[in-house]
Design an enzyme around this catalytic site. Sequence first.
Site, PDB file in Angstrom:
ATOM      1  N   GLU B 260     -63.810 -56.412  -5.745  1.00  0.00           N
ATOM      2  CA  GLU B 260     -63.075 -57.722  -6.582  1.00  0.00           C
ATOM      3  C   GLU B 260     -61.460 -57.891  -5.923  1.00  0.00           C
ATOM      4  O   GLU B 260     -60.926 -56.801  -5.482  1.00  0.00           O
ATOM      5  CB  GLU B 260     -62.744 -56.832  -8.064  1.00  0.00           C
ATOM      6  CG  GLU B 260     -61.657 -57.564  -9.017  1.00  0.00           C
ATOM      7  CD  GLU B 260     -61.579 -57.076 -10.222  1.00  0.00           C
ATOM      8  OE1 GLU B 260     -62.310 -56.208 -10.785  1.00  0.00           O
ATOM      9  OE2 GLU B 260     -60.468 -57.275 -10.829  1.00  0.00           O
ATOM     10  N   CYS B 297     -54.635 -58.438 -12.392  1.00  0.00           N
ATOM     11  CA  CYS B 297     -55.619 -59.524 -11.997  1.00  0.00           C
ATOM     12  C   CYS B 297     -55.666 -60.789 -12.723  1.00  0.00           C
ATOM     13  O   CYS B 297     -55.823 -61.922 -12.072  1.00  0.00           O
ATOM     14  CB  CYS B 297     -56.992 -59.054 -12.143  1.00  0.00           C
ATOM     15  SG  CYS B 297     -57.515 -57.215 -12.177  1.00  0.00           S
TER      16      CYS B 297
END
Lengths: 380, 380
Positions: B260, B297
């Site tokens: 990620e 994020c």
Amino acid sequence: MPISGHHFIASTRSAEGHQTFTSVNPRTKTPGNVQFFNATPSEIDRAVTAAAEAFKTTRNFPTSLLVRFLEAVAYEIEALGDELLNTADMETGLGSTRLTGERARTTGQLRAFANLLREGSYVEAIIDTATADRPDIRRMLFPIGPVAVFAASNFPFAFSVAGGDTASAFAAGCPVIVKAHPGHPATSELTAHAINRAIVACGFPAGFFSLLQGDTVEVGQTLIQHPLLEAVGFTGSLRAGRAIFDTAAARPKPIPVYAEMGSINPVVILPGAIAARMETIAEGLVTSVTLGAGQFCTNPGLVLVIDSTETRQFIELAESKMESRASGVLLNASVERGLVKAVAETTRHAAVQTLTGAATIQAEGFCYPNTVLITHSQDF
Amino acid sequence: MPISGHHFIASTRSAEGHQTFTSVNPRTKTPGNVQFFNATPSEIDRAVTAAAEAFKTTRNFPTSLLVRFLEAVAYEIEALGDELLNTADMETGLGSTRLTGERARTTGQLRAFANLLREGSYVEAIIDTATADRPDIRRMLFPIGPVAVFAASNFPFAFSVAGGDTASAFAAGCPVIVKAHPGHPATSELTAHAINRAIVACGFPAGFFSLLQGDTVEVGQTLIQHPLLEAVGFTGSLRAGRAIFDTAAARPKPIPVYAEMGSINPVVILPGAIAARMETIAEGLVTSVTLGAGQFCTNPGLVLVIDSTETRQFIELAESKMESRASGVLLNASVERGLVKAVAETTRHAAVQTLTGAATIQAEGFCYPNTVLITHSQDF
């Protein structure tokens, strides 16, 4: 239908390059009459760019259109009739019985994907509706984009131009650029004709399919490095597959490589089975090992047995069956070279004993004798 | 509980190395008292070898054992109480409200995986029984083996030692070797204590979990190259993720990297929305951009708007809100350096105009002013 030696790039024919090659009849080692052209970087770019353009449309196609297309490809392959079988036989020496069966497998695969589309569960749709603790989360598979398919030498239909990799990409709505195997370029061109007819008949964008010919590493490498390519399908050797994987992984944006590569398929035979069915097992094993001149994914390469008097009888029986069976025609010069090299490397070990084969033989076509080597677990 | 600075290797403590590092309090830039050791190649080998050994057992564990273990890890993390929160706050400056929430997310994730195991559909079992045309084909997902988890700096619990990657690997029955993030090594050691207690309580093989500390690239590279490692989980920057991917892909046997990595999270705001809800949108946007000092994020990095009088008013409003909001404490020196560098590179373009921020500021802790840059689509 006359074979041109040209590529299919988004429904148009192209032959810009200067390097050419021919196929070779493995039964006689005679080269074919048609010169096939190695794809140039500009041709490769045109094929992938057209595929990316086509994907803008096909990614949103309803499954009904894709179903129709897959069935049209199967129909057009069958419509090529004996010409396709004869051409493939000349280029691979696989014989009409095997090739007829493989063609049925290929059209069967295309129709199986059409049925899968009708059924629909392949998108793996998951809907997790919102709860107090969790937002609404939905997931499904979607088409990735232009796919390069590297065809295999040993299945001129089922793992080649319109084989499983191509059929699955088409079923997902992904355009395909096939890098044909140089072992059967005329067979590839005929199959490309069939796919192209299906594209025209179904009104698909021309870039949905391209066929690139080539017998050099550069053609493949250039294709894999194209920034608009999204995935690679490959069937072949571990060495070639690894080279393709490394190139795809080293791109600024790495792309997945779906590779089916070599295996030695070990078989374990226990003493009880030998005691009970020695003849049947030996016959079955030898048939399985020699099937398709050793070019099936399921050919056993390693047999593990426990030493005993009966096992030794079994080995002797299997050895004599291997020796007495005629060795098949190999697909091409590269397969013959590979066998000579692999056996030489294996028999170099002092602990490896040759029971039969392991020698070059003079023959009109590409050939290698049926070979049995033996060693012990402590030396393995 | 005293922090030792040592690794956990299969339930035993180890500190063979000579290179050490400390954590740094981001609010004051003061280094901590404890020296943490960089894992040596022999320590890394012991951790992965023990994991491979543990996997021989855990791969066959019934899900009931894995459920119990995941719940035990959640329980032991909670049992660490305020000590864990205070240590994490000292190492990250994230504050107790945020860290309390993140801890709940982490234990919630562990329990969510336990519930997923109870439910069972995650194995995606497919049984296609034989028909006249087709053999019996069965498919299900199975655990892959030892997994290396590279923890992130910005979530000391939820994407760290016992975070989502570790929880999912544990749930599958895969042993985990965590490469702790050097930004919060004491927090990592405490969490490793909790996992280790769960291992002892549930009678799991010790090698099911190891924690390796390190602040060098070598520690990570050596870990990824270990032949018994089967997969990597990573959360962090694109640069580090790419280096990890390249190392994993270049192994003789490539392994998957589940990464990620960075995103700019573009937000599109249309004129109608600005006309109707200018103040609400500006307030929401600025809150979202500055959330967690830009370390979520979901922080938007790019806002796309259509030029108009109202849009200009909106930009002015957003700019003044960004300017007047206090800038948060950054996680560490590397985040501060990264911001300075990225803004300098962006503002070097003639077409980029600075509305606010984009200058280094003097502060006790790691800091950078809230920054708004603007450009036009034709220059982008």
